[in-house]
Design an enzyme around this catalytic site. Structure first.
Site: not given
Length: 408
Positions: A300, A329, A334, A393
């Site tokens: 990630h 990424k 992102h 988040f």
């Protein structure tokens, strides 16, 4: 029921390519899609860096009535889905005569919301907003538009889980098919990139600052990383039961083998190690594979100080230093709500073409995670199993295990 779930089509519309062929080439070459958007500076952004994606022209593909309810995310998603359909050999007749579902990860469309509000504030008349505005702005804009255009009859739902949305959409699609509730589901993720969508994110001060060298701004795992670079577009995968794929003679690209998920249960924006570890281990357990069986991990890692280190430590705890690790990424920035889906496309393209894409801009690995087997240059290598991580988040985590397809 416990059915095998396979991928029979993929479509991608991103800053490193507007289709699978272009994207595969960019991945192999380690080509960055990051640019400087001069309009962002005038808009008040601290960082003008972004992964630039052109708006598609759909005038020849769709009627005005169809287009009027589509915002940026829906347009990207439509293009990606059409490419996936072509690869999966899905005809209009097949869609009409079979129950096909759609699960897509995306955010509500900020630009449409702002523009509608501006009209009301200026004109004091809600009727001037226009009939398509509500459908452009809703969180379910992608699924409602595509389900209507394609006349879909199956599951129809939007997944909203911050930057893990696209991954959770694939994971949930996998579960629906595995349990026999659907035979085929269109899964994916989309993200708008206009300034309205990214302004509040920029205000957090988490965007990269190397404006002089935009292609070097996204630096996952590197000691010089200064933050993430926002990006977007759309990615679509056609998930299908093995039985359905065989019945219609489809080419099987790969097999989704496991889906893991968890919640950190802590800080709203600062990730920890335990949550990702639980998600990764759960994905491995469901796939029935051992940690040492995984050849590659698409991390990630967004190029943030804390996030990269915590994920690296979690990977080392679960896998040790054996599997190759890189974050695409570093090239794409992102892609937020889209990222979990696009990175499945990226990793599957690598597996198909026998290479592992590099984590570009990796000059000096962060000392705390130096034991990771990080890939800084393209490796030409066959591999059979990969895991893709996506976190968001609120502490939401998703991990997907994908295998090279083999008849058993």
């Amino acid at each position: 029921m416990d059915r095998r779930v396979v991928i029979t089509g993929m479509g991608i519309y991103s800053c490193i390519g507007l289709n699978s062929k272009e994207v595969a080439q960019s991945l192999f070459e380690g080509k960055s899609g990051i640019t400087v958007d001069t309009e962002r500076g005038a808009f008040g952004f601290q960082s003008p860096l972004t992964g630039k994606v052109p708006l598609p022209d759909l005038k020849k593909a769709l009627t005005r009535r169809q287009r009027i309810s589509m915002g940026e995310e829906s347009e990207y998603a439509y293009v990606a889905t059409m490419e996936a359909f072509e690869q999966a050999n899905l005809s209009e007749e097949f869609l009409k005569s079979n129950e096909i579902g759609i699960l897509y990860g995306n955010d509500s469309v900020a630009q449409s919301v702002v523009e509608s509000t501006d009209i009301v504030r200026e004109k004091k008349d809600t009727q001037l907003i226009g009939s398509g505005a509500i459908f452009k702005s809703m969180n379910s804009t992608v699924t409602m538009n595509l389900a209507t255009i394609l006349e879909l009859k199956g599951i129809n739902m939007t997944i909203s889980a911050a930057c893990a949305s696209g991954s959770h959409a694939i994971g949930l699609g996998f579960m629906f098919i595995k349990q026999g509730l659907q035979d085929m589901i269109i899964c994916g993720g989309a993200q708008e990139i206009n300034p309205y969508a990214m302004a509040s994110f920029d205000g957090l001060g988490v965007f990269a600052t190397d404006i002089e060298h935009p292609e070097k701004a996204s630096r996952p795992f590197d000691t010089k990383r200064t933050g993430l670079v926002p990006s977007g577009g759309a990615a679509t995968l056609i998930l299908e039961s093995y039985e359905s794929a065989v019945k219609r003679g489809a080419t099987i690209l790969a097999e989704v083998a496991g889906y893991g998920f968890s919640s950190n249960g802590g800080h709203i924006s600062t990730p920890n190690m335990e949550g990702p570890k639980i998600a990764m281990q759960r994905a491995l357990d469901q796939a029935g594979v051992r940690a040492e069986d995984v050849d590659y991990i698409n991390a990630h890692a967004t190029s943030t100080q804390i996030g990269d280190v915590n994920e690296g430590k979690a990977i080392l705890d679960v896998f040790g230093s054996k599997p190759y690790v890189s974050s695409t990424k570093s090239m794409t920035g992102h892609e937020c709500w889209m990222a979990g889906a696009s990175e499945i496309v990226y990793s599957t393209l690598m597996m198909q073409h026998n290479f592992i894409a590099p984590n570009i801009n990796l000059e000096q690995v962060d000392e705390e995670i130096r034991e990771l087997n990080l890939v800084s240059k393209t490796i030409e290598k066959e591999f059979d199993i990969y895991l893709s991580n996506s976190f968001g988040f609120g502490g939401t985590n998703s991990a997907i295990v994908v295998k090279k397809f083999k008849h058993e």
